[in-house]
Design a protein around this motif. Structure first.
Motif, mmCIF file in Angstrom:
data_model
loop_
_atom_site.group_PDB
_atom_site.id
_atom_site.type_symbol
_atom_site.label_atom_id
_atom_site.label_comp_id
_atom_site.label_asym_id
_atom_site.label_seq_id
_atom_site.Cartn_x
_atom_site.Cartn_y
_atom_site.Cartn_z
ATOM 1 N N SER A 1 27.879 -1.509 64.914
ATOM 2 C CA SER A 1 27.501 -1.936 63.574
ATOM 3 C C SER A 1 27.592 -0.750 62.625
ATOM 4 O O SER A 1 26.927 0.267 62.816
ATOM 5 C CB SER A 1 26.062 -2.485 63.587
ATOM 6 N N GLY A 2 28.445 -0.880 61.608
ATOM 7 C CA GLY A 2 28.619 0.193 60.643
ATOM 8 C C GLY A 2 29.732 -0.140 59.671
ATOM 9 O O GLY A 2 30.390 -1.177 59.781
ATOM 10 N N HIS A 3 29.954 0.736 58.713
ATOM 11 C CA HIS A 3 31.002 0.531 57.718
ATOM 12 C C HIS A 3 32.381 0.507 58.383
ATOM 13 O O HIS A 3 32.681 1.336 59.229
ATOM 14 C CB HIS A 3 30.961 1.644 56.673
ATOM 15 N N ILE A 4 33.203 -0.451 57.994
ATOM 16 C CA ILE A 4 34.580 -0.528 58.484
ATOM 17 C C ILE A 4 35.499 0.096 57.431
ATOM 18 O O ILE A 4 35.588 -0.393 56.306
ATOM 19 C CB ILE A 4 35.013 -1.987 58.762
ATOM 20 N N PHE A 5 36.163 1.172 57.802
ATOM 21 C CA PHE A 5 37.028 1.879 56.870
ATOM 22 C C PHE A 5 38.359 1.163 56.671
ATOM 23 O O PHE A 5 38.901 0.545 57.595
ATOM 24 C CB PHE A 5 37.328 3.288 57.387
ATOM 25 N N GLU A 6 38.880 1.278 55.467
ATOM 26 C CA GLU A 6 40.253 0.890 55.173
ATOM 27 C C GLU A 6 41.122 2.140 55.279
ATOM 28 O O GLU A 6 40.762 3.203 54.771
ATOM 29 C CB GLU A 6 40.365 0.301 53.768
ATOM 30 N N VAL A 7 42.254 2.003 55.950
ATOM 31 C CA VAL A 7 43.187 3.115 56.081
ATOM 32 C C VAL A 7 44.348 2.865 55.123
ATOM 33 O O VAL A 7 45.072 1.874 55.255
ATOM 34 C CB VAL A 7 43.710 3.246 57.525
ATOM 35 N N SER A 8 44.512 3.749 54.154
ATOM 36 C CA SER A 8 45.552 3.549 53.143
ATOM 37 C C SER A 8 46.937 3.589 53.778
ATOM 38 O O SER A 8 47.237 4.474 54.585
ATOM 39 C CB SER A 8 45.452 4.635 52.067
ATOM 40 N N ASP A 9 47.782 2.626 53.421
ATOM 41 C CA ASP A 9 49.154 2.625 53.928
ATOM 42 C C ASP A 9 50.106 3.348 52.987
ATOM 43 O O ASP A 9 51.322 3.318 53.171
ATOM 44 C CB ASP A 9 49.642 1.197 54.187
ATOM 45 N N GLU A 10 49.541 4.007 51.974
ATOM 46 C CA GLU A 10 50.341 4.824 51.067
ATOM 47 C C GLU A 10 49.861 6.264 51.133
ATOM 48 O O GLU A 10 48.672 6.541 51.265
ATOM 49 C CB GLU A 10 50.220 4.310 49.629
#
Length: 463
Positions: free
Chosen positions: A191-200
């Protein structure tokens, strides 16, 4: 992932932001070494990380703080880096040289971002066969997937993922030494923040900050800095780890930051921390940290979600150990005790603690007496130790006569917080073990308690 390799000297070097300084290759034309720091930050008396009370215990042969049962003892538990500023190099350096900042508190626009994303930064604890345990960082990219660096998990025999009061076993489902990236699957969701990984790829000049567990300490914010340049190739020689197009960052990073997220002010991952440049003295070169660009990381994560590329855990086989081959207590256990039984007792604790670290619980369990085993099954022992990583073992004293011996042992442990009195995930212990005759080395652990009727646990990160 060897423990000890020559460190060598040169005008400058690259180090992975992990732990033990190790030379891997010499690039003569450039006059630099590429050096590698193993799987995360190691806690030892001679390295970085929290200040250990062990040195005081060596001098005083005593303990001042009370403890309760340490992990791995009973069956009734309930649920090389410079410590100061980097020295300036006499060599001319190319590129930005502004001194980085390292703080535990975010600054400026990153304040609210840090609050939003920090509970998604994972400590990655790695056990290795016959070796110390390594510590690195990672980021939740799904509730059961952690993005980290390949060198953090290279050569692992076991992985524990720690997030707040959560601790679960992990296994590698994606591994790419060619760009120093790895994906670890959690045994159960976190349980925790789910990061977005930039594709740029973020442009040069983008403000960035690194999140992670430097020097095996608590979660820390480092920055803000900026992206200084793109496409700098880094190769780590014999390890097979490389980043062909790394981006250089001015953000300060340290051992233990390896694999942690490099974020922009919006909290999106724009890089995965991999390494840092140092002088031959070991002093960091300001403004020369490195990260794997997020577009590479995003592509790898997408590919591994669809088609996993697992890296199997090393199998630690210690059957019929030879004194002059596999068994080397110096990599885990140090003894300053004297007496005819010290070598045998040292072997007991090597097999006990290394068995826990390498998930060879049968080997560890075999160091316990039949009386002790009768009230504590192998299954229960294995379950209790599944989150434990042991380091920095020191045997202070071995005494006794006849069929019994007492051994005073200090060590550091990482484990699920429920196994430490005040809910700590890391603790220093001083334990008086009672041993009786038996087992493969002539002695087995029969009981344990506080040293000198005091006990002995202390915080890893005391103020």
């Amino acid at each position: 992932m060897d423990m000890q390799r020559p460190s060598g000297g040169s005008p400058a070097a690259f180090i992975v932001a992990g732990a033990l300084l190790t030379v891997l290759a010499l690039v003569a034309a450039l006059g630099v070494y590429f050096v590698f720091l193993g799987g995360g930050s190691f806690l030892s008396r001679s390295g970085g990380g929290p200040t250990s009370p062990v040195s005081e215990q060596v001098e005083e042969q005593g303990i001042s703080e009370p403890i309760s049962d340490p992990p791995g003892v009973t069956g009734d538990e309930e649920d090389p880096v410079s410590d100061g500023p980097a020295e300036e190099s006499d060599e001319e350096q190319e590129g930005p040289m502004a001194p980085p900042t390292t703080t535990d508190e975010p600054e400026g626009d990153f304040v609210s971002t840090y609050d939003e994303v920090s509970d998604g930064v994972v400590r990655v604890a790695v056990g290795m066969c016959g070796d110390y345990a390594g510590m690195g960082s990672g980021a939740l990219v799904a509730n059961d997937l952690v993005l980290t660096a390949a060198h953090v998990v290279q050569g692992y025999s076991s992985i524990q993922l720690q997030l707040g009061d959560q601790a679960v076993v992990g296994e590698v489902v994606g591994y790419s030494p060619g760009d120093d990236l790895a994906l670890v699957s959690a045994e159960r969701p976190l349980s925790g923040h789910i990061f977005e990984v930039s594709d740029e790829r973020a442009p040069v000049g983008t403000p960035v900050a690194a999140l992670g567990y430097p020097l095996s300490g608590p979660l820390s914010f480092s920055g803000p800095g900026t992206i200084s340049t793109h496409d700098e190739p880094i190769e780590y020689g014999e390890s097979g780890i490389a980043v062909p197009n790394a981006m250089r960052i001015s953000t300060a990073i340290n051992p233990g930051n390896s694999g942690g997220p490099l974020i922009d002010a919006d909290g999106e991952i724009v890089g995965v921390v991999t390494g840092q440049r140092v002088e031959s003295t070991g002093s960091a070169v300001p403004g020369y940290g490195y990260a794997v660009p997020s577009d590479l990381a995003a592509a790898r994560v997408d590919d591994w979600r669809d088609t996993p590329e697992p890296l199997s855990a090393e199998s630690c086989d210690f059957e019929e150990v030879e004194e002059d081959s596999v068994y080397d207590p110096s990599v885990l256990v140090t003894s300053i005790a004297e007496g005819p039984d010290v070598d045998a007792v040292t072997h007991v604790y090597y097999d006990y603690f290394d068995g826990i670290n390498s998930s060879d619980y049968e080997r560890a369990y075999a160091q316990r007496s039949e009386r002790n085993q009768s009230s504590y099954s192998l299954e229960a022992f294995s379950e209790d130790q599944s989150t434990s990583v042991i380091e920095d073992v020191l045997i202070l004293d071995v005494s006794g006569s006849g069929d019994t011996r007492s051994a005073v042992v200090t060590f550091l442990s990482w484990q699920a917080p429920k196994y430490v009195p005040e809910g700590e995930s890391c603790a220093y212990w001083t334990v008086q073990y009672e041993l009786t005759r038996g087992g493969p080395h002539g002695w087995v652990i029969d009981d344990a308690g506080g040293y000198d009727n005091k006990g002995g646990w202390d915080h890893c990160f005391a103020d």
